[in-house]
Enzyme design. Structure first.
Site, PDB file in Angstrom:
ATOM      1  N   LYS A   1       1.015  11.943   6.124  1.00  0.00           N
ATOM      2  CA  LYS A   1       1.150  10.763   6.987  1.00  0.00           C
ATOM      3  C   LYS A   1       1.646   9.563   6.190  1.00  0.00           C
ATOM      4  O   LYS A   1       2.578   8.863   6.601  1.00  0.00           O
ATOM      5  CB  LYS A   1      -0.202  10.436   7.628  1.00  0.00           C
ATOM      6  CG  LYS A   1      -0.247   9.091   8.356  1.00  0.00           C
ATOM      7  CD  LYS A   1      -1.663   8.723   8.781  1.00  0.00           C
ATOM      8  CE  LYS A   1      -2.550   8.291   7.649  1.00  0.00           C
ATOM      9  NZ  LYS A   1      -2.232   6.934   7.134  1.00  0.00           N
TER      10      LYS A   1
ATOM     11  N   LYS B   1       0.829  -1.213   0.000  1.00  0.00           N
ATOM     12  CA  LYS B   1       0.000   0.000   0.000  1.00  0.00           C
ATOM     13  C   LYS B   1       0.859   1.257   0.000  1.00  0.00           C
ATOM     14  O   LYS B   1       0.556   2.239  -0.696  1.00  0.00           O
ATOM     15  CB  LYS B   1      -0.930   0.002   1.214  1.00  0.00           C
ATOM     16  CG  LYS B   1      -1.839   1.247   1.307  1.00  0.00           C
ATOM     17  CD  LYS B   1      -2.802   1.326   0.123  1.00  0.00           C
ATOM     18  CE  LYS B   1      -3.599   2.631   0.110  1.00  0.00           C
ATOM     19  NZ  LYS B   1      -4.463   2.806   1.277  1.00  0.00           N
TER      20      LYS B   1
END
Length: 287
Positions: A249, A172
């Site tokens: 993030k 991911k």
């Protein structure tokens, strides 16, 4: 026998994922800090729970789609966490984009209770979730993946077994790196075209024809086509700030994985510093 599903994290992507569970006929238990999403799911036949622990106790498989590493730990660990209520044989599927070390930490704690964990990261956005078209990157034991299949298949078009626990998060992060670099490339090409006196439509027609501009990149550039009044509005700016916070993030996690893996990613490092500009925030949304 049909599994009992639980789902924690009813945000932009999590809510349509949870709705797909009910649409698939799965018994579903949900908690959330915001009453609106819970009420919508209860109206669709879901059961509301007062804590993640209650969700764990009522479920065979629990999906977790919260914001970041701290939130994953908060809903999984501790006396009120999912693991405190989950029975041996249950599986927790973590859909959040977090660092691999966080998933391994949860996995170790779960193993002590006989509970399985998958890092089942997703890609495809809210629209993909609503349509059951997400792609899941699932790291973990094959037996745990098969146990969680009914939950994953409810909202996924494709489930890819990526390897051991933690590998789904790694895939991911690599996927998201491609996305944010693509956004940056599209944005800077748009800036150059405009500054050089070229219509943006011409740039999009050419780069769309040769394959450089993908449909998601075109959709992203649509943000910069909005009228100036819209771009400068409080609602638009708040929405973009949310996207920027998530991008920063994710890129921070990507760079941490790169350091751990001993590889330099200068493009990722650069992108991590300019996401506010790419999303139109640095100058207040003016173009």
């Amino acid at each position: 026998m049909a599994i009992r599903a639980g789902f924690i994290g009813l945000g932009n992507i999590g809510l349509p994922m949870a709705k797909r569970l009910r649409a698939a006929g799965l018994e579903t238990t949900v908690p959330d800090v915001a009453p609106g999403p819970v009420e919508a799911l209860v109206a669709a036949g879901a059961r509301a729970a007062g804590s993640p622990r209650e969700v764990g106790a009522a479920s065979d498989v629990v999906g977790v789609c919260v914001r970041d590493d701290a939130d994953v730990r908060a809903v999984c660990l501790g006396e009120a966490g999912v693991l405190a209520g989950a029975a041996p044989g249950a599986v927790v599927a973590i859909h959040s984009t977090v660092q691999p070390a966080t998933v391994l930490e949860i996995g170790a704690a779960a193993a002590e209770r006989g509970v399985g964990v998958l890092d089942a990261c997703v890609t495809g956005g809210a629209a993909g979730a609503a349509q059951g078209g997400l792609t899941v990157m699932a790291g973990g034991e094959p037996a745990h993946l098969e146990r969680a299949r009914p939950l994953l298949d409810a909202f996924a078009r494709k489930v890819v077994a990526t390897g051991p626990l933690g590998s789904g998060c790694k895939v991911k992060l690599c996927n998201n790196l491609m996305t944010y670099l693509a956004w940056t490339a599209a944005y800077e090409a748009m800036l150059l075209a405009r500054a050089a006196g070229l219509p943006q439509e011409v740039l999009e027609e050419v780069t769309g024809s040769n394959g450089n501009l993908t449909d998601p990149m075109r959709a992203f550039l649509g943000l910069h086509k909005a009228p100036e009044e819209t771009r400068r509005s409080a609602g638009f700016q708040a929405l973009m700030r949310g996207f920027v916070e998530i991008a920063e993030k994710d890129l921070a996690a990507t760079l941490a994985l790169a350091r751990e893996s001993g590889v330099a990613l200068p493009g990722a490092a650069m992108a991590s510093q300019i996401m506010a500009r790419v999303y139109g925030l640095e100058d207040g949304g003016r173009r």
